[in-house]
Design a protein around this motif. Sequence first.
Motif, PDB file in Angstrom:
ATOM      1  N   MET A  50       0.837  -1.194   0.000  1.00 36.81           N
ATOM      2  CA  MET A  50       0.000   0.000   0.000  1.00 36.81           C
ATOM      3  C   MET A  50       0.877   1.251   0.000  1.00 36.81           C
ATOM      4  O   MET A  50       1.993   1.233   0.501  1.00 36.81           O
ATOM      5  CB  MET A  50      -0.913   0.022   1.223  1.00 36.81           C
ATOM      6  N   ARG A  51       0.334   2.311  -0.543  1.00 39.91           N
ATOM      7  CA  ARG A  51       1.046   3.577  -0.601  1.00 39.91           C
ATOM      8  C   ARG A  51       0.479   4.534   0.444  1.00 39.91           C
ATOM      9  O   ARG A  51      -0.734   4.717   0.521  1.00 39.91           O
ATOM     10  CB  ARG A  51       0.915   4.185  -1.997  1.00 39.91           C
ATOM     11  N   ALA A  52       1.357   5.139   1.230  1.00 41.47           N
ATOM     12  CA  ALA A  52       0.908   6.060   2.263  1.00 41.47           C
ATOM     13  C   ALA A  52       0.275   7.295   1.622  1.00 41.47           C
ATOM     14  O   ALA A  52       0.781   7.828   0.633  1.00 41.47           O
ATOM     15  CB  ALA A  52       2.075   6.471   3.160  1.00 41.47           C
ATOM     16  N   THR A  53      -0.850   7.744   2.186  1.00 41.96           N
ATOM     17  CA  THR A  53      -1.531   8.930   1.673  1.00 41.96           C
ATOM     18  C   THR A  53      -1.190  10.180   2.481  1.00 41.96           C
ATOM     19  O   THR A  53      -1.494  11.292   2.050  1.00 41.96           O
ATOM     20  CB  THR A  53      -3.055   8.730   1.709  1.00 41.96           C
ATOM     21  N   TRP A  54      -0.558  10.002   3.644  1.00 39.02           N
ATOM     22  CA  TRP A  54      -0.269  11.137   4.526  1.00 39.02           C
ATOM     23  C   TRP A  54       0.758  10.698   5.542  1.00 39.02           C
ATOM     24  O   TRP A  54       0.800   9.538   5.940  1.00 39.02           O
ATOM     25  CB  TRP A  54      -1.574  11.541   5.222  1.00 39.02           C
ATOM     26  N   SER A  55       1.603  11.609   5.948  1.00 34.95           N
ATOM     27  CA  SER A  55       2.541  11.304   7.030  1.00 34.95           C
ATOM     28  C   SER A  55       2.619  12.506   7.956  1.00 34.95           C
ATOM     29  O   SER A  55       2.506  13.657   7.522  1.00 34.95           O
ATOM     30  CB  SER A  55       3.928  10.955   6.481  1.00 34.95           C
ATOM     31  N   GLY A  56       2.777  12.238   9.225  1.00 34.54           N
ATOM     32  CA  GLY A  56       2.827  13.299  10.222  1.00 34.54           C
ATOM     33  C   GLY A  56       2.962  12.675  11.582  1.00 34.54           C
ATOM     34  O   GLY A  56       3.725  11.723  11.760  1.00 34.54           O
ATOM     35  N   SER A  57       2.213  13.191  12.556  1.00 35.21           N
ATOM     36  CA  SER A  57       2.314  12.632  13.894  1.00 35.21           C
ATOM     37  C   SER A  57       1.025  12.848  14.665  1.00 35.21           C
ATOM     38  O   SER A  57       0.287  13.801  14.420  1.00 35.21           O
ATOM     39  CB  SER A  57       3.484  13.265  14.654  1.00 35.21           C
ATOM     40  N   VAL A  58       0.758  11.929  15.587  1.00 34.41           N
ATOM     41  CA  VAL A  58      -0.334  12.071  16.538  1.00 34.41           C
ATOM     42  C   VAL A  58       0.244  12.773  17.760  1.00 34.41           C
ATOM     43  O   VAL A  58       1.276  12.353  18.291  1.00 34.41           O
ATOM     44  CB  VAL A  58      -0.916  10.702  16.944  1.00 34.41           C
ATOM     45  N   THR A  59      -0.403  13.858  18.201  1.00 31.84           N
ATOM     46  CA  THR A  59       0.044  14.538  19.402  1.00 31.84           C
ATOM     47  C   THR A  59      -0.900  14.192  20.537  1.00 31.84           C
ATOM     48  O   THR A  59      -2.091  14.463  20.482  1.00 31.84           O
ATOM     49  CB  THR A  59       0.093  16.066  19.211  1.00 31.84           C
ATOM     50  N   PHE A  60      -0.348  13.584  21.556  1.00 39.14           N
ATOM     51  CA  PHE A  60      -1.088  13.077  22.708  1.00 39.14           C
ATOM     52  C   PHE A  60      -0.548  13.818  23.919  1.00 39.14           C
ATOM     53  O   PHE A  60       0.394  13.377  24.554  1.00 39.14           O
ATOM     54  CB  PHE A  60      -0.852  11.563  22.771  1.00 39.14           C
ATOM     55  N   GLY A  61      -1.113  15.004  24.222  1.00 40.11           N
ATOM     56  CA  GLY A  61      -0.495  15.888  25.185  1.00 40.11           C
ATOM     57  C   GLY A  61       0.827  16.377  24.610  1.00 40.11           C
ATOM     58  O   GLY A  61       0.873  16.911  23.505  1.00 40.11           O
ATOM     59  N   LEU A  62       1.920  16.165  25.324  1.00 41.53           N
ATOM     60  CA  LEU A  62       3.243  16.522  24.818  1.00 41.53           C
ATOM     61  C   LEU A  62       3.973  15.326  24.217  1.00 41.53           C
ATOM     62  O   LEU A  62       5.136  15.417  23.844  1.00 41.53           O
ATOM     63  CB  LEU A  62       4.084  17.127  25.952  1.00 41.53           C
ATOM     64  N   VAL A  63       3.280  14.191  24.129  1.00 44.01           N
ATOM     65  CA  VAL A  63       3.848  12.993  23.506  1.00 44.01           C
ATOM     66  C   VAL A  63       3.604  13.062  22.002  1.00 44.01           C
ATOM     67  O   VAL A  63       2.505  13.357  21.547  1.00 44.01           O
ATOM     68  CB  VAL A  63       3.217  11.714  24.081  1.00 44.01           C
ATOM     69  N   ASN A  64       4.656  12.806  21.244  1.00 35.60           N
ATOM     70  CA  ASN A  64       4.585  12.866  19.789  1.00 35.60           C
ATOM     71  C   ASN A  64       4.705  11.459  19.214  1.00 35.60           C
ATOM     72  O   ASN A  64       5.648  10.735  19.534  1.00 35.60           O
ATOM     73  CB  ASN A  64       5.709  13.763  19.257  1.00 35.60           C
ATOM     74  N   VAL A  65       3.737  11.067  18.367  1.00 35.10           N
ATOM     75  CA  VAL A  65       3.714   9.711  17.801  1.00 35.10           C
ATOM     76  C   VAL A  65       3.813   9.801  16.286  1.00 35.10           C
ATOM     77  O   VAL A  65       2.808  10.028  15.592  1.00 35.10           O
ATOM     78  CB  VAL A  65       2.416   8.959  18.199  1.00 35.10           C
ATOM     79  N   PRO A  66       5.017   9.668  15.697  1.00 39.34           N
ATOM     80  CA  PRO A  66       5.156   9.733  14.230  1.00 39.34           C
ATOM     81  C   PRO A  66       4.431   8.573  13.554  1.00 39.34           C
ATOM     82  O   PRO A  66       4.598   7.420  13.949  1.00 39.34           O
ATOM     83  CB  PRO A  66       6.674   9.629  14.012  1.00 39.34           C
ATOM     84  N   VAL A  67       3.631   8.893  12.528  1.00 37.41           N
ATOM     85  CA  VAL A  67       2.845   7.859  11.838  1.00 37.41           C
ATOM     86  C   VAL A  67       2.758   8.146  10.349  1.00 37.41           C
ATOM     87  O   VAL A  67       2.993   9.275   9.899  1.00 37.41           O
ATOM     88  CB  VAL A  67       1.400   7.763  12.409  1.00 37.41           C
ATOM     89  N   LYS A  68       2.393   7.121   9.621  1.00 40.70           N
ATOM     90  CA  LYS A  68       1.996   7.240   8.222  1.00 40.70           C
ATOM     91  C   LYS A  68       0.579   6.706   8.098  1.00 40.70           C
ATOM     92  O   LYS A  68       0.220   5.722   8.766  1.00 40.70           O
ATOM     93  CB  LYS A  68       2.932   6.448   7.304  1.00 40.70           C
TER      94      LYS A  68
END
Length: 270
Positions: free
Chosen positions: A1-19
């Motif tokens: 599969m091809r990623a349609t978006w990349s960025g991060s989930v921000t959970f308070g001050l926790v940063n979760v990089p995702v595609k």
Amino acid sequence: MRATWSGSVTFGLVNVPVKAYGATEDHDLSFHQVHDKDGGRIRYERRCEVCGEKVEYKHIAKAFEEDGDTVVLTDDDFDSLPEADNDEIEVVQFVPADQIDPLMLEKSYYLAPEGKTPKSYLLLRQTLQDSDLIAVVRFALRQKTRLGVLRVVNKVIVLQGLMWADEVRELDFAGEFKGTKSRAKIGEKELKLSKQLVESYASDFTPEEFEDDYQAELRKLIDAKFEEGDTLDTDATFGEQPDDDDADDDNVVDLMAALKASLDKRGKSA
């Protein structure tokens, strides 16, 4: 599969990089429009109503009309909006799943961890699983600010878009049923039989057992036409086809510190 978006989930001050990857796809067969006389491809031209010229995509802008006046917005105008380049999925609430009206649900995306240290992704996933809640989030996609929810499906965090509250129409056809309550009454025997009928259909939902019969029969029809030689040379008929336009490492963070700081921040704002 091809990623349609990349960025991060921000959970308070926790940063979760995702595609993000599209979790669904349309299985319907697609068709071209052709001239029934000779099979020639029918194409639609982008032609200006003022000068009559054929316009390329790069020279097409978007316009909005209101009260007889029109304003034109360029790509630069859209890019100047604060949310245009936002690459964060911001968690804003955790709520019980039954508080999300199914009418509001839209397209789903699988969120995969990005980078070499997926600890923050695993933390968010486990938190969602243990809390029995789903996360309400804000995010931007294709120059639109959106609302969504995060939940866990088969050990993967899934982002599902939500419609905004004002996009869900109010029920407005009560007049169509005016007077039906007084004319139609449900008898005890009818209700009993109806419940028995429901019970006879009751089972666990198994989506794999269902098939789109129309698309299956359509595929058979098309295959039969190919076998019978009822075909056209694509290049000769349609002509040359135009081409469609179409962080290596995580920042190492102290999750405990980020979590504690997030809780302190929430406490101060409460």
